[in-house]
Design an enzyme around this catalytic site. Structure first.
Site, PDB file in Angstrom:
ATOM      1  N   GLU A   1       0.823  -1.203   0.000  1.00 23.83           N
ATOM      2  CA  GLU A   1       0.000   0.000   0.000  1.00 23.83           C
ATOM      3  C   GLU A   1       0.862   1.259   0.000  1.00 23.83           C
ATOM      4  OE1 GLU A   1      -4.097  -1.540   1.949  1.00 23.83           O
ATOM      5  OE2 GLU A   1      -2.676  -0.678   3.342  1.00 23.83           O
TER       6      GLU A   1
ATOM      7  N   CYS B   1       3.355   8.555   1.222  1.00 20.94           N
ATOM      8  CA  CYS B   1       3.876   7.608   2.210  1.00 20.94           C
ATOM      9  C   CYS B   1       4.168   6.288   1.486  1.00 20.94           C
ATOM     10  CB  CYS B   1       2.851   7.431   3.327  1.00 20.94           C
ATOM     11  SG  CYS B   1       3.396   6.308   4.617  1.00 20.94           S
TER      12      CYS B   1
ATOM     13  N   CYS C   1       6.585  -7.058   7.430  1.00 15.55           N
ATOM     14  CA  CYS C   1       7.671  -6.516   8.242  1.00 15.55           C
ATOM     15  C   CYS C   1       8.086  -7.569   9.250  1.00 15.55           C
ATOM     16  CB  CYS C   1       7.222  -5.249   8.972  1.00 15.55           C
ATOM     17  SG  CYS C   1       8.556  -4.412   9.855  1.00 15.55           S
TER      18      CYS C   1
ATOM     19  N   CYS D   1       6.473  -4.969  15.997  1.00 18.27           N
ATOM     20  CA  CYS D   1       6.029  -3.946  16.954  1.00 18.27           C
ATOM     21  C   CYS D   1       4.586  -4.277  17.341  1.00 18.27           C
ATOM     22  CB  CYS D   1       6.123  -2.546  16.341  1.00 18.27           C
ATOM     23  SG  CYS D   1       7.827  -2.095  15.921  1.00 18.27           S
TER      24      CYS D   1
ATOM     25  N   CYS E   1       1.315  -2.458  15.651  1.00 15.94           N
ATOM     26  CA  CYS E   1       1.329  -2.147  14.223  1.00 15.94           C
ATOM     27  C   CYS E   1       0.683  -3.263  13.399  1.00 15.94           C
ATOM     28  CB  CYS E   1       2.765  -1.928  13.752  1.00 15.94           C
ATOM     29  SG  CYS E   1       2.885  -1.576  11.986  1.00 15.94           S
TER      30      CYS E   1
ATOM     31  N   GLU F   1      10.266  -2.068   7.338  1.00  8.89           N
ATOM     32  CA  GLU F   1      11.331  -1.322   8.008  1.00  8.89           C
ATOM     33  C   GLU F   1      12.360  -0.931   6.944  1.00  8.89           C
ATOM     34  OE1 GLU F   1      12.284   0.200  10.846  1.00  8.89           O
ATOM     35  OE2 GLU F   1      14.119   0.562   9.700  1.00  8.89           O
TER      36      GLU F   1
ATOM     37  N   SER G   1      11.825   6.834   8.049  1.00  7.55           N
ATOM     38  CA  SER G   1      11.416   6.512   9.419  1.00  7.55           C
ATOM     39  C   SER G   1      11.901   5.110   9.780  1.00  7.55           C
ATOM     40  CB  SER G   1       9.892   6.572   9.528  1.00  7.55           C
ATOM     41  OG  SER G   1       9.473   6.217  10.832  1.00  7.55           O
TER      42      SER G   1
ATOM     43  N   SER H   1      11.086   5.958  15.311  1.00  3.24           N
ATOM     44  CA  SER H   1       9.868   5.543  16.003  1.00  3.24           C
ATOM     45  C   SER H   1      10.231   5.176  17.432  1.00  3.24           C
ATOM     46  CB  SER H   1       9.252   4.342  15.275  1.00  3.24           C
ATOM     47  OG  SER H   1       8.787   4.752  14.014  1.00  3.24           O
ATOM     48  N   LEU H   2      10.069   6.129  18.316  1.00  6.19           N
ATOM     49  CA  LEU H   2      10.540   5.947  19.689  1.00  6.19           C
ATOM     50  C   LEU H   2       9.495   5.231  20.534  1.00  6.19           C
ATOM     51  CD1 LEU H   2      13.133   6.715  21.186  1.00  6.19           C
ATOM     52  CD2 LEU H   2      11.942   8.740  22.031  1.00  6.19           C
TER      53      LEU H   2
ATOM     54  N   ASN I   1      -3.877   4.320  15.931  1.00  3.20           N
ATOM     55  CA  ASN I   1      -4.955   3.878  15.034  1.00  3.20           C
ATOM     56  C   ASN I   1      -5.208   2.400  15.253  1.00  3.20           C
ATOM     57  OD1 ASN I   1      -5.361   6.386  13.567  1.00  3.20           O
ATOM     58  ND2 ASN I   1      -3.298   6.035  12.816  1.00  3.20           N
TER      59      ASN I   1
ATOM     60  N   CYS J   1      -1.672   5.807   9.814  1.00  3.80           N
ATOM     61  CA  CYS J   1      -0.430   5.182  10.290  1.00  3.80           C
ATOM     62  C   CYS J   1      -0.722   3.853  10.940  1.00  3.80           C
ATOM     63  CB  CYS J   1       0.251   6.040  11.344  1.00  3.80           C
ATOM     64  SG  CYS J   1       0.524   7.707  10.860  1.00  3.80           S
TER      65      CYS J   1
HETATM   66  N1  SAH Z   1       9.177   0.627  10.237  1.00  2.00           N
HETATM   67  C1  SAH Z   1       9.349   2.045  10.180  1.00  2.00           C
HETATM   68  C2  SAH Z   1       8.380   2.759   9.256  1.00  2.00           C
HETATM   69  C3  SAH Z   1       6.944   2.311   9.187  1.00  2.00           C
HETATM   70  S1  SAH Z   1       5.810   2.738  10.414  1.00  2.00           S
HETATM   71  C4  SAH Z   1       9.217   2.604  11.570  1.00  2.00           C
HETATM   72  O1  SAH Z   1       8.981   1.858  12.510  1.00  2.00           O
HETATM   73  O2  SAH Z   1       9.420   3.787  11.737  1.00  2.00           O
HETATM   74  C5  SAH Z   1       5.437   4.430  10.340  1.00  2.00           C
HETATM   75  C6  SAH Z   1       5.014   4.974  11.699  1.00  2.00           C
HETATM   76  O3  SAH Z   1       3.692   4.552  12.063  1.00  2.00           O
HETATM   77  C7  SAH Z   1       5.932   4.483  12.793  1.00  2.00           C
HETATM   78  O4  SAH Z   1       6.250   5.505  13.676  1.00  2.00           O
HETATM   79  C8  SAH Z   1       5.069   3.444  13.460  1.00  2.00           C
HETATM   80  O5  SAH Z   1       5.506   3.171  14.750  1.00  2.00           O
HETATM   81  C9  SAH Z   1       3.711   4.094  13.403  1.00  2.00           C
HETATM   82  N2  SAH Z   1       2.631   3.169  13.679  1.00  2.00           N
HETATM   83  C10 SAH Z   1       2.622   1.830  13.543  1.00  2.00           C
HETATM   84  N3  SAH Z   1       1.432   1.316  13.917  1.00  2.00           N
HETATM   85  C11 SAH Z   1       0.655   2.341  14.297  1.00  2.00           C
HETATM   86  C12 SAH Z   1      -0.693   2.454  14.739  1.00  2.00           C
HETATM   87  N4  SAH Z   1      -1.467   1.385  14.865  1.00  2.00           N
HETATM   88  N5  SAH Z   1      -1.155   3.679  15.020  1.00  2.00           N
HETATM   89  C13 SAH Z   1      -0.395   4.778  14.857  1.00  2.00           C
HETATM   90  N6  SAH Z   1       0.885   4.744  14.424  1.00  2.00           N
HETATM   91  C14 SAH Z   1       1.414   3.532  14.138  1.00  2.00           C
END
Ligand code: SAH
Length: 371
Positions: A94, A107, A114, A118, A121, A172, A203, A225-226, A302, A345
């Site tokens: 996507e 985006c 992935c 996490c 996600c 990632e 990111s 992504s902290l 989200n 996101c």
């Molecule tokens: N893998 C990379 C890039 C993809 S995610 C990363 O981790 O940065 C893009 C952003 O969306 C990241 O900050 C991720 O943590 C965030 N994200 C993932 N799942 C989410 C969710 N359910 N709601 C809001 N943000 C989310």
């Protein structure tokens, strides 16, 4: 079966020059060809009128310029557009376009699925299938431009423009560095998309050696992504933290900003109710960032089916913001965009070798439908 043709969207300017020279063509043809590809959006070599006829014929017989195929397009009430794109081999990914106050952000995805797991996600749920090639990463911009033009046709309005790219789609990016770097070169090359380095953001969840490698390879903006201000919590939310804990990650961020005094690191922080959104977490975050030039972007979580978290209340997000702001940390709240079409996101899922789902999408594309 015939071997797949070389897709020129996979070659940055240096690689295209090398390739031309190897075939006995002049290296300066690279900039001519790139203008056709990226400025004019031309994919048919016979249209490249400043190349000799014989060169056009040779190119047409041997290589191609091809983006992924659109198999679903959803337009949100807020103007966000999401595309499900078919890749060779059956997978789909996507890509999302987010218009905002004169800006247009694309985006982009870098992997099918992935591997990082996490806990909050949706992409993680699919597991990992494969890396995207450079041509598949660049092809997302190529296709988005074509579709934005098509959507504007007949409306009297100019086509929406892509002014920014964020590598924040599925996957990632820093686990696919070899294919990512040439695609970033194409994004910032004046002969190609010509985006300024501040308008291209990568990111990462924090793969430290790859952050260093990226810094040495190409000049773009970095987002990390902290999501947690201490190791115990981050181990749980972003498991790669066990390998590269916060102290190591923050050192890499310091090396990043040392390259360029005007730059900063953007820290993304998803707001999970009762998990990481308390004032105490905000105070820990202030300490963790210290004097590192940084910006914090608070992302409302989200949700998606089966996930065990809920979105922080607006009041909790505001409280968190207040603590950071009072401490002098530049902080923004990300507006949720495109969630009516599952384009927000963390909601990107694409599909991994699952044909039945694709057929579903074809026959009954209902926006806002939960997957
Ligand atoms: N893998 C990379 C890039 C993809 S995610 C990363 O981790 O940065 C893009 C952003 O969306 C990241 O900050 C991720 O943590 C965030 N994200 C993932 N799942 C989410 C969710 N359910 N709601 C809001 N943000 C989310």
């Amino acid at each position: 079966m015939t071997a797949p043709r070389l897709n020129l969207l996979g070659l940055d300017q240096d690689a295209l020059r090398r390739w031309l020279v190897e075939r006995g063509d002049k290296p300066f043809r690279a900039s001519q060809m790139m203008k056709w590809l990226y400025h004019a959006g031309v994919s048919d070599f016979s249209d490249m009128t400043d190349l000799s006829k014989s060169m056009r014929a040779r190119l047409g017989a041997t290589v191609e310029v091809r983006g992924p195929q659109v198999i679903f397009e959803g337009v949100s009430d807020d103007g966000t557009v999401k595309w499900l794109l078919q890749l060779d081999g059956g997978n789909a990914i996507e890509t999302v376009y987010i218009p905002d106050n004169g800006r247009g952000t694309l985006c982009v995805s870098t992997q099918v699925g992935c591997a990082l797991d996490c806990s909050f996600c949706a992409t993680a749920r699919q597991g990992f299938n494969r890396n995207l090639s450079t041509a598949e990463i660049v092809g997302q911009i190529w296709v988005a431009n074509q579709r934005l033009e098509a959507l504007a046709e007949g409306t009297g309005a100019a086509a929406a423009r892509i002014t920014n790219v964020v590598i924040m789609g599925m996957g990632e990016p820093l686990a696919n560095l070899a294919n990512l770097i040439p695609s970033l070169n194409i994004m910032i090359d004046d002969m190609a998309y010509g985006l300024s380095k501040r308008r291209v953001t990568v990111s990462t969840s924090g793969i430290v050696p790859a952050i260093d490698k990226l810094r040495e390879s190409v000049d773009v903006a970095l987002a990390v992504s902290l999501h947690a201000p201490n190791d115990a919590l981050r181990d749980e939310l972003v498991p790669i933290n066990k390998k590269y804990p916060l102290a190591v990650l923050m050192d890499a961020c310091r090396r990043w900003v040392d390259r360029d005094r005007k730059t900063h690191v953007m820290f993304e922080y998803v707001m999970l109710a009762g998990v990481n959104d308390q004032p105490e977490h905000a105070r820990q975050l202030v300490k963790l960032l210290g004097d590192l030039p940084s910006k914090v972007n608070l992302i409302p979580f989200n949700p998606f089916p089966g996930v065990g978290y809920t979105r922080s209340s607006n009041a909790a997000i505001d409280r968190f913001w207040d603590v950071l702001n009072h401490a002098g940390v530049r902080t923004t709240k990300r507006r949720t965009r495109g969630d009516d079409i599952d384009a927000a996101c963390g909601q990107l899922a694409g599909q991994v070798d699952d044909k039945s789902r694709r057929d579903n999408k074809f026959s009954a594309p209902r926006f806002g439908e939960q997957r």
